[in-house]
Motif scaffolding. Structure first.
Motif, mmCIF file in Angstrom:
data_model
loop_
_atom_site.group_PDB
_atom_site.id
_atom_site.type_symbol
_atom_site.label_atom_id
_atom_site.label_comp_id
_atom_site.label_asym_id
_atom_site.label_seq_id
_atom_site.Cartn_x
_atom_site.Cartn_y
_atom_site.Cartn_z
ATOM 1 N N GLN A 1 0.842 -1.199 0.000
ATOM 2 C CA GLN A 1 0.000 0.000 0.000
ATOM 3 C C GLN A 1 0.878 1.250 0.000
ATOM 4 O O GLN A 1 0.627 2.201 -0.749
ATOM 5 C CB GLN A 1 -0.914 -0.008 1.225
ATOM 6 N N HIS B 1 -0.315 0.124 -6.337
ATOM 7 C CA HIS B 1 -1.636 -0.475 -6.515
ATOM 8 C C HIS B 1 -2.560 0.425 -7.330
ATOM 9 O O HIS B 1 -2.372 1.633 -7.416
ATOM 10 C CB HIS B 1 -2.274 -0.743 -5.151
ATOM 11 N N VAL C 1 -6.196 -2.572 -1.825
ATOM 12 C CA VAL C 1 -5.377 -3.666 -1.329
ATOM 13 C C VAL C 1 -6.141 -4.324 -0.172
ATOM 14 O O VAL C 1 -6.583 -3.644 0.752
ATOM 15 C CB VAL C 1 -4.008 -3.160 -0.835
#
Length: 332
Positions: free
Chosen positions: A318, A323, A327
């Protein structure tokens, strides 16, 4: 059963055994199935000064209810509210002081959690536990920012979305479902391509186009967008004030670009802007969000799912910013 706690002063997670707490008459016991991360969780890990079970966001199954519980039953699939005491109306100091997963209020990164029945809400039938775990903070923040305040977005208006994290991707999905045009920024062309596949109207790579606020004006015929979802904070706010139209709205959500910056307030006055501070939302807003997700069959975008045992690696991922969307950690 296990739980994780943040150890103050050490800035790290500790896994330990947990005992089963007795229920009060108005409480329910939740077997936690999945949790999801937010940028807030990274900050809490770095700066927590109390031992606390982290994570505001999680989903689970009701496995036991107190004698006076009226609105939930064993077997219900629920998520926990970010603000357990914010049921409806405006936020106040008392509500704000009790936020799940921070301060002295335990969160969801555990095999089970217990709380007042009103602090949980049933999630839409079309979602699984991992998807539902993403709703309490990021999804609700996006919904609140666009649809719940005094100047909500309307069909055919345009919203500027910064980045491709959890809030921005939920906002993109909700906007596309409601006929709202979107301009999405990112430093990754690959992520921008994914954003277009989710319905983004326009995309801008802010590394390739550092004066992205001017590009926003070009894409809107010199008018500017109707709303900006400002997740950068002080580092990008002045650009957002340039990008938004006269009389437009800035929904101020995050501080991803940092806190150490000076902001000139003149554009707020000169352009008659409305700047709304958005801090997640109430249970009533969460209910409205769930209705919209069901009506449009929206499924959250999950980038990666980690195991409960690898929670520390989920934090690292994270924090890396690699991402797109959410997540998630699968708990049980």
């Amino acid at each position: 059963m296990k739980k994780y706690t943040i150890q103050p002063g050490e800035n790290k997670l500790k896994a330990s055994s947990m005992t089963t707490a007795a229920l009060k008459a108005n409480e329910v016991r939740i077997k936690v199935r999945a949790v999801s991360l937010n940028y807030r969780d990274i900050l809490n890990l770095r700066y927590a000064n109390e031992e606390v079970v982290p994570f505001s966001d999680g989903s689970g199954e009701v496995v036991e209810i107190g004698d006076e519980v009226k609105n939930l039953k064993v077997g219900d699939r629920v998520v926990g509210l970010f603000f357990p005491n914010w049921i409806d109306g405006s936020i106040n100091q008392e509500i704000q002081q009790v936020a799940r997963g921070g301060g002295t209020t335990d969160g969801m990164l555990a095999h089970e959690t217990v709380g007042h029945e009103d602090s949980f809400i049933i999630f839409p039938d079309h979602l699984n536990y991992e998807e539902a775990a993403t709703l309490p903070c990021a999804a609700l923040t996006a919904w609140h920012a666009m649809f719940e305040h005094a100047q909500p977005l309307q069909k055919c208006q345009t919203v500027l979305l910064q980045g491709t994290g959890g809030v921005s991707i939920f906002a993109l999905q909700l906007a596309a479902a409601h006929g709202i045009s979107t301009i999405v920024t990112s430093s990754s062309n690959e992520k921008l391509e994914q954003a277009r596949s989710l319905g983004a109207t326009h995309t801008i790579n802010y590394r390739e186009t550092p004066d992205w606020e001017q590009e926003v004006h070009s894409l809107t015929g010199g008018k500017g967008v109707d709303m900006v979802l400002e997740v950068g904070g002080a580092g990008t706010l002045e650009k957002s004030m340039t990008a938004v139209k006269v009389g437009g709205v800035i929904s101020l959500i995050g501080v991803l670009s940092g806190l150490d910056a000076k902001v000139n307030p003149l554009p707020i006055m000169g352009k008659s802007l409305r700047v709304f501070g958005i801090y997640v939302g109430s249970k009533a807003m969460q209910t409205n969000l769930h209705k919209a997700l069901s009506a449009h069959n929206i499924h959250p975008i999950i980038d990666t799912t980690f195991t409960f045992e690898s929670a520390v690696f989920a934090y690292d991922y994270q924090a890396s910013g690699k991402h797109m969307g959410k997540v998630v950690i699968k708990v049980t």
